[in-house]
Design a protein around this motif. Sequence first.
Motif, PDB file in Angstrom:
ATOM      1  N   THR A   4       9.137  58.038  49.221  1.00  0.00           N
ATOM      2  CA  THR A   4       7.901  57.095  50.233  1.00  0.00           C
ATOM      3  C   THR A   4       6.912  58.118  50.702  1.00  0.00           C
ATOM      4  O   THR A   4       5.785  57.997  50.451  1.00  0.00           O
ATOM      5  CB  THR A   4       8.505  56.125  51.346  1.00  0.00           C
ATOM      6  N   ALA A   8       2.961  58.450  49.169  1.00  0.00           N
ATOM      7  CA  ALA A   8       1.897  58.402  50.128  1.00  0.00           C
ATOM      8  C   ALA A   8       0.916  59.510  50.037  1.00  0.00           C
ATOM      9  O   ALA A   8      -0.333  59.353  50.048  1.00  0.00           O
ATOM     10  CB  ALA A   8       2.352  58.263  51.664  1.00  0.00           C
ATOM     11  N   PHE A  70       3.584  50.492  47.138  1.00  0.00           N
ATOM     12  CA  PHE A  70       3.557  49.799  48.454  1.00  0.00           C
ATOM     13  C   PHE A  70       3.125  48.493  48.559  1.00  0.00           C
ATOM     14  O   PHE A  70       1.945  48.090  48.874  1.00  0.00           O
ATOM     15  CB  PHE A  70       2.584  50.682  49.797  1.00  0.00           C
ATOM     16  N   ILE A 286       4.989  53.102  56.456  1.00  0.00           N
ATOM     17  CA  ILE A 286       4.802  53.143  55.113  1.00  0.00           C
ATOM     18  C   ILE A 286       6.503  52.896  54.431  1.00  0.00           C
ATOM     19  O   ILE A 286       6.488  52.479  53.303  1.00  0.00           O
ATOM     20  CB  ILE A 286       4.697  54.664  54.520  1.00  0.00           C
ATOM     21  N   TRP A 287       7.534  53.242  55.113  1.00  0.00           N
ATOM     22  CA  TRP A 287       8.862  52.816  54.695  1.00  0.00           C
ATOM     23  C   TRP A 287       8.913  51.390  54.719  1.00  0.00           C
ATOM     24  O   TRP A 287       9.759  50.861  53.707  1.00  0.00           O
ATOM     25  CB  TRP A 287       9.680  53.502  55.656  1.00  0.00           C
ATOM     26  N   ALA A 289       6.570  49.144  53.955  1.00  0.00           N
ATOM     27  CA  ALA A 289       5.872  48.757  53.021  1.00  0.00           C
ATOM     28  C   ALA A 289       6.260  49.217  51.496  1.00  0.00           C
ATOM     29  O   ALA A 289       5.805  48.661  50.410  1.00  0.00           O
ATOM     30  CB  ALA A 289       4.465  48.982  53.186  1.00  0.00           C
ATOM     31  N   ALA A 290       7.277  50.003  51.427  1.00  0.00           N
ATOM     32  CA  ALA A 290       7.421  50.923  49.948  1.00  0.00           C
ATOM     33  C   ALA A 290       8.351  50.009  49.074  1.00  0.00           C
ATOM     34  O   ALA A 290       9.171  49.168  49.421  1.00  0.00           O
ATOM     35  CB  ALA A 290       8.215  52.095  50.503  1.00  0.00           C
ATOM     36  N   GLN A 296      10.003  53.311  42.278  1.00  0.00           N
ATOM     37  CA  GLN A 296       9.390  54.577  42.809  1.00  0.00           C
ATOM     38  C   GLN A 296       9.430  55.603  41.863  1.00  0.00           C
ATOM     39  O   GLN A 296       8.589  56.551  41.535  1.00  0.00           O
ATOM     40  CB  GLN A 296       9.690  55.079  44.172  1.00  0.00           C
TER      41      GLN A 296
END
Length: 331
Positions: A4, A8, A70, A286-287, A289-290, A296
């Motif tokens: 993540t 970003a 995200f 960010i976590w 919405a990941a 990923q």
Amino acid sequence: MDLTILWAGIIAFAVFAYVVMDGFDLGIGVLFPTFKVGPERDQAMNTIAPVWDGNETWLVLGGGGLFAAFPLAYAVLLPATYPLVIAMLLGLVFRGVAFEFRWRDPAHRPFWDAAFTGGSLVASMAQGMILGAMLQGIEVANRAYAGSWFDWLTPYTLMTGLGTTAGYALLGSTWLIWKLEGPAQDHAYKLAFKAMLATGALMAAVSLYNLTLRPEYADRWLTTPEILFTWPIPIATAIAGLFLWRALIKRREVAPFLLSLLLFLLGMAGLGLTMYPDVVPPDMTIWDAAAPERSQIFMLVGVALTMPLIIGYTAWAYWVFRGKVGADGYH
């Protein structure tokens, strides 16, 4: 490795690359009316004509990366800023059309010059206001945008829009210093001084305003131990500004542009530290919405293959057109 955080970083790099490369394009458009009709405008336009369309690749990568890595943030940010996104895209369309038709339709060149300037100004303001809308916070309920159509329109977002536009003007004027010669270069020096003062004043104003937006923002900048990590950024920004002033006074050609890029990098670093770890302040990290880890990893393979190609052909294009644009309008 935390994928993540890696993603970003990838998106932040793509956004910075877009700001660097398309920023001076937009800045030249904002400053375009100040150049004399005729050879000076042709010179300014030809400094970016070979590379402008490739610069926008980074905007696609940044937006596509946000959607892929995200998706929840993407699903919230777009409805919150739809009017600004639409305005930005229309501005970029008008600017792109003006690039092509300005040379092919001399009879209506004043109209296309106005479209080039107007599109650049609208896109610059919209991009800055999108950033401001993110920083001031977005209302979220049940993992969806819960605000109104005009939540993005505040004095703060207008300030960030003006700050971004002034910064792009600084990038554009210093790029022209590097790429032009003669009277057009002299004019670019004068514009760079004005753009530098406007950019510095608006950066300071936005930074101070940030401290009043949310308590956690003030904590990150005014309390220990966070202050030990954050305050080197404004100090470095002030030093870079002084070096930029000195470079313009001494009429350096390359240093002003590089120092302008440094100012943008420091500004983005400061805003990133202000928001971290949120991607949609104040409640979505960010976590939160990941995308799932497998997604990923799958996308990371694609980025590992395509990003070097993008960097390679971009570098090659700039290398081929590395010279100055003469009074005849050609490299």
